[in-house]
Structure formats: C-alpha cells, structure tokens
Design an enzyme around this catalytic site. Structure first.
Site, PDB file in Angstrom:
ATOM      1  N   ARG A 102       0.884  -1.177   0.000  1.00 26.36           N
ATOM      2  CA  ARG A 102       0.000   0.000   0.000  1.00 26.36           C
ATOM      3  C   ARG A 102       0.918   1.222   0.000  1.00 26.36           C
ATOM      4  O   ARG A 102       1.696   1.424   0.935  1.00 26.36           O
ATOM      5  CB  ARG A 102      -0.899   0.001   1.233  1.00 26.36           C
ATOM      6  CG  ARG A 102      -1.571   1.344   1.455  1.00 26.36           C
ATOM      7  CD  ARG A 102      -2.671   1.287   2.484  1.00 26.36           C
ATOM      8  NE  ARG A 102      -3.847   0.622   1.941  1.00 26.36           N
ATOM      9  CZ  ARG A 102      -5.071   0.715   2.472  1.00 26.36           C
ATOM     10  NH1 ARG A 102      -5.273   1.446   3.547  1.00 26.36           N
ATOM     11  NH2 ARG A 102      -6.088   0.088   1.924  1.00 26.36           N
ATOM     12  N   HIS A 129      -7.410   0.795  -6.385  1.00 26.92           N
ATOM     13  CA  HIS A 129      -7.648  -0.034  -5.192  1.00 26.92           C
ATOM     14  C   HIS A 129      -8.326  -1.334  -5.658  1.00 26.92           C
ATOM     15  O   HIS A 129      -9.487  -1.600  -5.357  1.00 26.92           O
ATOM     16  CB  HIS A 129      -8.530   0.734  -4.203  1.00 26.92           C
ATOM     17  CG  HIS A 129      -8.483   0.212  -2.797  1.00 26.92           C
ATOM     18  ND1 HIS A 129      -7.725  -0.896  -2.421  1.00 26.92           N
ATOM     19  CD2 HIS A 129      -9.100   0.639  -1.652  1.00 26.92           C
ATOM     20  CE1 HIS A 129      -7.887  -1.112  -1.134  1.00 26.92           C
ATOM     21  NE2 HIS A 129      -8.709  -0.210  -0.642  1.00 26.92           N
ATOM     22  N   GLN A 132     -10.136  -3.808  -3.122  1.00 23.47           N
ATOM     23  CA  GLN A 132     -11.427  -3.328  -2.630  1.00 23.47           C
ATOM     24  C   GLN A 132     -12.511  -3.564  -3.675  1.00 23.47           C
ATOM     25  O   GLN A 132     -13.624  -3.993  -3.356  1.00 23.47           O
ATOM     26  CB  GLN A 132     -11.335  -1.831  -2.301  1.00 23.47           C
ATOM     27  CG  GLN A 132     -12.640  -1.241  -1.811  1.00 23.47           C
ATOM     28  CD  GLN A 132     -13.045  -1.764  -0.445  1.00 23.47           C
ATOM     29  OE1 GLN A 132     -12.271  -1.718   0.493  1.00 23.47           O
ATOM     30  NE2 GLN A 132     -14.265  -2.271  -0.325  1.00 23.47           N
ATOM     31  N   ASP A 219     -16.993   7.382  -1.638  1.00 25.91           N
ATOM     32  CA  ASP A 219     -15.744   7.250  -0.875  1.00 25.91           C
ATOM     33  C   ASP A 219     -15.421   8.637  -0.331  1.00 25.91           C
ATOM     34  O   ASP A 219     -16.041   9.631  -0.752  1.00 25.91           O
ATOM     35  CB  ASP A 219     -14.635   6.733  -1.823  1.00 25.91           C
ATOM     36  CG  ASP A 219     -13.298   6.520  -1.128  1.00 25.91           C
ATOM     37  OD1 ASP A 219     -13.280   6.369   0.105  1.00 25.91           O
ATOM     38  OD2 ASP A 219     -12.258   6.503  -1.830  1.00 25.91           O
ATOM     39  N   CYS A 259     -16.343   1.825   0.811  1.00 28.39           N
ATOM     40  CA  CYS A 259     -15.169   1.005   1.156  1.00 28.39           C
ATOM     41  C   CYS A 259     -14.730   1.196   2.601  1.00 28.39           C
ATOM     42  O   CYS A 259     -14.028   0.352   3.141  1.00 28.39           O
ATOM     43  CB  CYS A 259     -14.024   1.296   0.198  1.00 28.39           C
ATOM     44  SG  CYS A 259     -13.389   2.982   0.290  1.00 28.39           S
ATOM     45  N   ARG A 287     -13.685  -8.395   1.828  1.00 25.62           N
ATOM     46  CA  ARG A 287     -12.259  -8.151   1.572  1.00 25.62           C
ATOM     47  C   ARG A 287     -11.465  -9.419   1.888  1.00 25.62           C
ATOM     48  O   ARG A 287     -10.566  -9.811   1.145  1.00 25.62           O
ATOM     49  CB  ARG A 287     -11.743  -7.004   2.460  1.00 25.62           C
ATOM     50  CG  ARG A 287     -12.291  -5.623   2.130  1.00 25.62           C
ATOM     51  CD  ARG A 287     -11.800  -5.112   0.798  1.00 25.62           C
ATOM     52  NE  ARG A 287     -10.360  -5.080   0.690  1.00 25.62           N
ATOM     53  CZ  ARG A 287      -9.575  -4.085   1.122  1.00 25.62           C
ATOM     54  NH1 ARG A 287     -10.106  -3.018   1.665  1.00 25.62           N
ATOM     55  NH2 ARG A 287      -8.256  -4.140   0.978  1.00 25.62           N
TER      56      ARG A 287
HETATM   57  N1  NVA Z   1      -9.732   6.875  -1.348  1.00 22.84           N
HETATM   58  C1  NVA Z   1      -9.371   6.473  -0.005  1.00 22.84           C
HETATM   59  C2  NVA Z   1      -9.660   5.010   0.172  1.00 22.84           C
HETATM   60  C3  NVA Z   1      -9.367   4.484   1.547  1.00 22.84           C
HETATM   61  C4  NVA Z   1      -9.610   3.007   1.663  1.00 22.84           C
HETATM   62  C5  NVA Z   1      -7.912   6.785   0.235  1.00 22.84           C
HETATM   63  O1  NVA Z   1      -7.096   6.580  -0.668  1.00 22.84           O
HETATM   64  O2  NVA Z   1      -7.573   7.249   1.335  1.00 22.84           O
HETATM   65  N1   CP Z   2     -11.201   0.069   2.592  1.00 18.78           N
HETATM   66  C1   CP Z   2      -9.933  -0.031   2.994  1.00 18.78           C
HETATM   67  O1   CP Z   2      -9.001  -0.257   2.219  1.00 18.78           O
HETATM   68  O2   CP Z   2      -9.772   0.132   4.333  1.00 18.78           O
HETATM   69  P1   CP Z   2      -8.421   0.328   5.121  1.00 18.78           P
HETATM   70  O3   CP Z   2      -7.833   1.654   4.686  1.00 18.78           O
HETATM   71  O4   CP Z   2      -8.816   0.337   6.563  1.00 18.78           O
HETATM   72  O5   CP Z   2      -7.483  -0.787   4.799  1.00 18.78           O
END
Ligand code: NVA
Ligand code: CP
Length: 300
Positions: A102, A129, A132, A219, A259, A287
């Site tokens: 990540r 993502h 997800q 989101d 998500c 997930r």
């Molecule tokens: N768009 C959000 C998704 C978090 C799971 C981010 O990148 O922070």
């Molecule tokens: N939806 C998702 O990816 O959650 P986290 O950021 O908690 O991993």
C-alpha cells in the site's frame, strides 16, 4: 495472472474466476472447512499509509490459508530511508512468496513487480484499489445475483476507488455512471479505457448519475496523502452527499456500498449509512474472502 497491480490488467474471465473462488472460500470458511492452500508460504505486507481492513484481512487471510504474513511498515524499512524499490524487490523476492504493498505512486508497485520475481498485490495506491473493488463486485453479486446489466453509480472524487470501479464495473458488463466536480475527474488512462463503452457516463450532476442505479457507491472526499486540501475539497464536493434525497432517484431496491472509513455528513448521510449497514459491512467482510482468492490464485 502473475500480479494484481490494477484491474486494467485483468480480463473478465480472470475477475470472474477470482469472484467464484472467493465465494467458494467464503462458503468453506462459514462451514468450518479448513483450506491450507498456502501452507509454508510467506507474504510481506508493506504499508506506507494507514489501514484497518486491508492489514487485518490480509493477515488473517494468510493465517487461514496456512501461511504467514509479515507486517512491514514503510517507515521502518530501509525503503523509508531511500533504498531503491528495485533493490528492495530483488531482496524480498529471495525471502518471501508474495508481496502486498500500500503506497502512493502506482509506479512504485509496477517497479516492485518488474524487479522482483514473486507476485505483487496492489493494496491501494493513489491510482487504484483493485482488492477493494474485487470485494465490492463480490458483494453486489452476492446480494443481486448478477453483475451484467446492473447500473453502478459512483458519486464523489475521481480517486483510486472511482478509477477501479469504472474499470471493474465496465469489464463485468455493468452500466457505470460517475458524478464528480470539474477538477476531480478520474485518471486519463481510465477515461481512455471507458471511452470504448457506450454504457459509461460521466457528469457533474449527482442525481443524473444516480438515476435508476442498482448500486450507489461513494468514498471519502479527501484521500490519504491529501489532508492539506481538506478545506478546498469540502467546498468542491458540496452537494455530492449520498442522502435520502439522492437515493430517491435510484432504483427502489438500490444498495449502497462504501469502502470505509466513512465520514458521515460528508460523502454519505448517517441515515443512508445505517440503512445500508448490512451491505457495507458484508462488503468489508468480503475483503477477506476475495483477497484469499487473489492470494491462492497468485501464490499457490
Ligand atoms: N480513497 C481512499 C480510500 C481508503 C480506503 C484513500 O485513498 O484514502
Ligand atoms: N477500505 C480499505 O481499504 O480500508 P483500510 O484503509 O482500513 O485498509
């Protein structure tokens, strides 16, 4: 399939295979059937951003599959002190059987895959993502019985979630409509892909996108790494909240997905969130099952 870097790389058949395996692993898990398909295998999990769902579901998933997962914080790895990702990839490939990452730039994930010799899984970048969205597709199929022909709409920022939902939804035969303000469009690469689909719509009118939708998704307005833009974004996204009034133009039996984490009163109202909690928290559970399917597909 050698890696999961972005859904643009996957065919409809590959996505369907993952969803089918996810359903099977979920069924077995619920019925106490153990499936140690990754016995003796190790997954490295590099996190350069925060996480609740991704970290826990991957770690528990590896445990349930009979393997082991290592949490590797970006700050504590040499990568955080400037060791090139090309070198990290070649070193980690000699210890591990798979890497989950990540991070910010999609290029970092692509480089990890290019220089390493083991499967790489994108667990969120600024661009995509995919894990997800596989769970989201699995959840829609679970509740609606199909994907083909359903209308999915996404209201909000043209971020990693919107990018991946457009690609995943269109590849699986869904109609996809997105609403975002000017300046917050999805990535060019995604719009070029979507241009070939007459069943894709982009608008700046949330009600136009939500009209007749079977699945309504949103989101956060401010993603991880964009915290300094919060105020500007709150202004840009005024009117983009999924609330009862917006839901009144969707199909009567429309489901809402998020998500998570969610900001009630911003991208989604508290009422809509609670009315849809059975979908949203099943989505979070999925997930685990969808990612186990990805891990087995790539690492077995
Ligand atoms: N768009 C959000 C998704 C978090 C799971 C981010 O990148 O922070
Ligand atoms: N939806 C998702 O990816 O959650 P986290 O950021 O908690 O991993």
């Amino acid at each position: 399939m050698r890696h999961l870097l972005k859904l643009l790389d996957l065919s409809k058949e590959e996505i369907t295979d993952i969803l089918n395996l996810g359903d099977q692993l979920k069924y077995e898990n619920k019925h106490g059937i153990e499936h140690h398909l990754l016995k003796g295998k190790a997954l490295g999990m590099i996190f350069e951003k925060a996480s609740t769902r991704t970290r826990v579901s991957f770690e528990v998933g590896m445990y349930q599959l009979g393997g082991h997962a290592l949490f590797l914080s970006g700050n504590e790895l040499q990568i955080g002190r400037g060791e090139p990702v090309e070198d990290t990839a070649r070193v980690l490939s000699r210890y591990l059987d798979g890497i989950m990452i990540r991070t910010f730039a999609q290029e970092e994930v692509e480089k990890l895959a290019e220089y390493g010799s083991i499967p790489v899984i994108n667990a969120l970048t600024d661009f995509a993502h995919p894990c997800q969205v596989l769970a989201d597709l699995m959840t829609v199929r679970e509740f609606k019985g199909k994907l083909e022909g359903l209308k999915m709409c996404f209201i909000g920022d043209g971020n990693n979630m919107m990018n991946s939902l457009i690609v995943g939804g269109l590849k699986m035969g869904m109609d996809v409509a997105v609403a975002c303000p000017d300046g917050y469009h999805p990535a060019d690469e995604v719009l070029e892909f979507a241009a070939a689909y007459p069943n894709f719509l982009m608008t700046d009118q949330p009600a136009e996108a939500a009209k007749g939708a079977d699945v309504v998704i949103t989101d956060v307005w401010t993603s991880m790494g964009q915290e300094e833009e919060r105020k500007k974004r709150e202004e840009a996204f005024a009117g983009y909240c999924i609330d009862d009034s917006l839901m009144s133009v969707a199909n009567q039996d429309a489901m809402v997905l998020h998500c998570l984490p969610a900001h009630r009163g911003e991208e989604i109202s508290a009422e809509v969130m609670e009315k849809n909690e059975k979908f949203i928290f099943e989505e979070a559970e999925n997930r685990l099952h969808a990612q186990k399917a990805v891990l087995v597909t790539l690492m077995k």
